[in-house]
Design an enzyme around this catalytic site. Structure first.
Site, short mmCIF file in Angstrom:
data_model
loop_
_atom_site.label_atom_id
_atom_site.label_comp_id
_atom_site.label_asym_id
_atom_site.label_seq_id
_atom_site.Cartn_x
_atom_site.Cartn_y
_atom_site.Cartn_z
N GLU A 255 -6.88 -18.13 4.29
CA GLU A 255 -8.01 -16.95 3.52
C GLU A 255 -7.53 -16.61 2.20
OE1 GLU A 255 -10.79 -18.64 3.48
OE2 GLU A 255 -10.81 -19.56 5.98
N CYS A 294 -13.56 -10.84 -0.37
CA CYS A 294 -13.12 -11.80 -1.08
C CYS A 294 -14.48 -13.13 -1.65
CB CYS A 294 -12.25 -12.94 0.26
SG CYS A 294 -13.60 -13.08 1.14
P1 NAP Z 1 -1.73 -8.78 1.20
O1 NAP Z 1 -0.72 -8.13 0.26
O2 NAP Z 1 -1.83 -10.74 0.65
O3 NAP Z 1 -1.62 -8.58 2.59
C1 NAP Z 1 -2.07 -9.55 3.17
C2 NAP Z 1 -1.80 -9.13 5.00
O4 NAP Z 1 -0.37 -9.79 4.51
C3 NAP Z 1 -1.26 -7.77 4.97
O5 NAP Z 1 -1.02 -7.44 6.23
C4 NAP Z 1 -0.33 -7.89 4.53
O6 NAP Z 1 0.86 -6.25 5.71
C5 NAP Z 1 0.58 -8.65 4.83
N1 NAP Z 1 1.81 -8.93 4.47
C6 NAP Z 1 2.44 -8.97 3.22
N2 NAP Z 1 3.54 -9.98 3.34
C7 NAP Z 1 3.92 -10.51 4.47
C8 NAP Z 1 4.66 -11.03 4.44
N3 NAP Z 1 5.93 -11.28 3.85
N4 NAP Z 1 4.94 -11.87 6.03
C9 NAP Z 1 3.42 -11.59 6.56
N5 NAP Z 1 2.87 -11.18 6.38
C10 NAP Z 1 2.52 -10.00 5.10
O7 NAP Z 1 -3.05 -9.06 0.97
P2 NAP Z 1 -4.87 -7.45 0.40
O8 NAP Z 1 -3.91 -6.91 -0.61
O9 NAP Z 1 -4.38 -7.08 2.00
O10 NAP Z 1 -5.79 -7.41 0.30
C11 NAP Z 1 -6.31 -8.05 -0.13
C12 NAP Z 1 -6.64 -9.72 -1.14
O11 NAP Z 1 -7.54 -9.99 -0.17
C13 NAP Z 1 -7.75 -10.38 -2.09
O12 NAP Z 1 -6.73 -10.71 -2.79
C14 NAP Z 1 -8.68 -10.87 -1.89
O13 NAP Z 1 -9.26 -11.57 -2.37
C15 NAP Z 1 -8.01 -11.37 -0.58
N6 NAP Z 1 -8.87 -11.99 1.05
C16 NAP Z 1 -9.81 -12.82 1.36
C17 NAP Z 1 -10.29 -12.73 2.00
C18 NAP Z 1 -10.72 -14.30 2.23
O14 NAP Z 1 -11.35 -14.95 4.05
N7 NAP Z 1 -10.63 -15.70 1.38
C19 NAP Z 1 -10.82 -12.04 3.32
C20 NAP Z 1 -10.53 -11.13 2.66
C21 NAP Z 1 -9.87 -10.62 1.24
P3 NAP Z 1 0.99 -5.07 5.10
O15 NAP Z 1 -0.44 -4.37 4.53
O16 NAP Z 1 1.41 -4.31 6.04
O17 NAP Z 1 1.74 -5.30 3.73
#
Ligand code: NAP
Length: 525
Positions: A255, A294
């Site tokens: 997602e 999102c």
């Molecule tokens: P993110 O930076 O991509 O991080 C998401 C998750 O992935 C965090 O738990 C992060 O951990 C983890 N992560 C990062 N690098 C990783 C790796 N190499 N291996 C495993 N895990 C890893 O996203 P965010 O800034 O938290 O969230 C914002 C984004 O989420 C926005 O773009 C939004 O559109 C999207 N979103 C989508 C939905 C949906 O249902 N489609 C819902 C909510 C949000 P760390 O925090 O420890 O780095």
């Protein structure tokens, strides 16, 4: 305070300096997270052996009962979750409710509908298929719970709902969960899991939580595991492209981000009730959770003739909304989650400004109410207007994860459909119109690139569930840029945590397995 991790059925103190969680209003340090001393291989092995085997001994109905107890436990601690949401996410009451109450509702929902699956231990799918003339050989499809662990990686913006909407269907399926919350807001998730663990509801190994980086975890996942990820498209690509994930063909549900659209029909005049509903919905989407949803509306498609009226109506309402410290009861819009997100929002707004004019907001020196601009992480609600829709690119590709939306004019329905499709796959679009032919043409023109389309006309009035509101009974996810994932949709969510196989053999063998099964028909009802 260092947030403890819970793996292998025990709490572990976090090691090392760790990453800092802050109050986005005051900038004060609240907690630290670290996964430095977590053994991913041991944690996953414990979940796969102890957690999975204990859960699989239970029927669907018994696991649904566990979910009901979990929901009760979470509901009993709701006030504490609101307190943490305020401190760590700068959430208003409405923001916290959207996340926390949404989480509890979703777990309750799965507890309720999961009981309908009864006493089976796997699912029988469809009818038996005869494969021989004398009926001595036939085929039957089954769905069996995956025997690994579900690794739930979540984004920062839904620390409560994010893990619950994944954990409920996984646990109901009989698959243990390892929860990896996003670091900036991990406190709330950790506290909720701590409450569930302390209540002794789930068998050892059924639930684990690791706060802090999970970079090495992907080296240890196996073919029987499932990864369910929510976050940015960039991180999704890293996870999907990980060597071990690719080599073992691990199931990954994504997602990701999405440039969602709201469309005002050509028939809707500024003096109509439908116009007002549209304006209110845009305002709600821009301001709730400071636009950090999102599903939030990012692009507002409007007939060219109504561009000015709509821009003025939205700008007027934005001007009356108090933005600042959510401890002030007058405040309706809080900060974004931290200064890194604030910088990312401001940089994205700057990109959009290259092809848009500013109708409201856009001040990067904005002074919030009751908060120090130098220490806090606010983004002023901002309404932009696309200058030349024919050539604009950034409006369709740059996700500002904050209280920002852009008006885009259209002339004919064909142009509208082509422009919406430039989002390259989205979670949701909504269409407000009393022109049934327009609504139908639009839905059919964009449906393949959307997970959900909400249509509102005057007969619906205020009775719609909301553009950004994700319901457990309906599909959540979207194709293309939105990640291609599918979540929720009632019991269909269980498909992610089951593996389909077909048994070809004598009817007696099939009947013996079928006797252990519940009918999967309910999944598709
Ligand atoms: P993110 O930076 O991509 O991080 C998401 C998750 O992935 C965090 O738990 C992060 O951990 C983890 N992560 C990062 N690098 C990783 C790796 N190499 N291996 C495993 N895990 C890893 O996203 P965010 O800034 O938290 O969230 C914002 C984004 O989420 C926005 O773009 C939004 O559109 C999207 N979103 C989508 C939905 C949906 O249902 N489609 C819902 C909510 C949000 P760390 O925090 O420890 O780095």
């Amino acid at each position: 305070m260092n947030l403890r991790n819970y793996t292998c059925g025990k709490w572990n103190e976090a090691a090392g300096a760790g990453d800092i969680l802050r109050d986005p209003v005051t900038g004060e340090e609240l907690a630290r997270v670290s996964s430095a001393n977590v053994s991913w291989s041991e944690s996953l092995a414990f979940a796969r052996t102890h957690g999975a085997s204990a859960l699989r001994k239970l029927s669907y109905r018994e696991r649904a009962d566990l979910l009901a107890k979990m929901a009760d436990c979470l509901a009993a601690n709701r006030d504490e979750y609101f307190r943490i949401s305020l401190l760590n996410s700068g959430a208003t009451q409405a923001d916290a409710s959207f996340d926390v109450d949404g989480a509890i509702y979703t777990v309750k929902y799965y507890a309720k509908i999961g009981r309908g699956l009864g006493e089976g231990h796997l699912l029988k799918e469809g009818a038996s298929i005869p494969l021989s003339k004398n009926n001595s050989f036939a085929a039957q499809h089954f769905l069996e719970p995956a025997k690994g662990a579900a690794i739930l990686i979540n984004a920062f913006n839904f620390p409560a709902w994010g893990w619950c909407e994944k954990a409920a269907p996984a646990l109901l399926s009989g698959v243990p969960v390892i929860i990896k919350p996003a670091s900036p807001t991990a406190w709330l998730t950790q506290r909720m899991v701590e409450d569930v663990v302390n209540a002794g509801i789930l068998p050892p190994g059924a639930i684990s939580i690791v706060c802090g980086s999970a970079r090495e975890m992907l080296d240890h996942v196996r073919e029987e595991d499932v990864i369910s990820f929510t976050g940015s498209a960039e991180t999704a690509a890293k996870i999907r492209g990980h060597e071990n994930v690719l080599r073992r063909g691990i199931r990954v549900n994504v997602e990701a981000d999405s440039i969602n659209s709201a469309i005002l029909g050509p028939d809707v005049s500024p003096s109509s009730g439908l116009f007002d509903l549209f304006v209110n919905e845009v305002i709600r989407e821009m301001t709730l959770k400071a636009g950090q949803k999102c599903t939030a509306i990012r692009r507002i498609f409007v007939p060219r003739s109504q561009m000015q009226a709509l821009g003025a109506a939205i700008a007027t309402q934005l001007g009356a909304i108090k933005v600042g410290n959510p401890r002030n009861p007058e405040v309706k819009v809080g900060p974004v989650v931290n200064r890194a997100q604030q910088s990312a929002c401001l940089a994205s707004i700057a990109k959009l400004k290259q092809e848009c004019s500013v109708l409201f907001g856009g001040d990067d020196q904005f002074q919030p109410l009751d908060a120090d601009r130098q220490k806090s992480s606010f983004v002023q609600p901002t309404l932009l207007a696309c200058k030349d829709a024919a050539v604009a690119k950034a409006v369709h590709t740059v996700e500002v994860f904050g209280p920002v939306a852009t008006l885009i004019p259209y002339d004919a329905v064909g142009d509208l459909i082509a422009a919406v499709r430039k989002g390259e796959g989205s979670l949701v679009a909504s269409v407000f119109s009393d022109d049934a032919a327009f609504t139908q043409e639009t839905i059919l023109g964009i449906g393949d690139l959307h997970g959900r389309i909400m249509a509102v006309d005057s007969s619906v009035g205020t009775q719609f569930t909301g553009h950004g509101n994700v319901l457990p009974s309906c599909l959540h996810g979207g194709p293309g840029r939105a990640g291609g994932g599918e979540e929720l949709a009632g019991l269909r969510a269980l498909l992610l945590y089951h593996r389909r196989f077909v048994v070809q053999g004598p009817p007696a063998t099939i009947a013996e397995i079928a006797a252990l099964s519940s009918d999967a028909g309910l999944l598709y009802s």
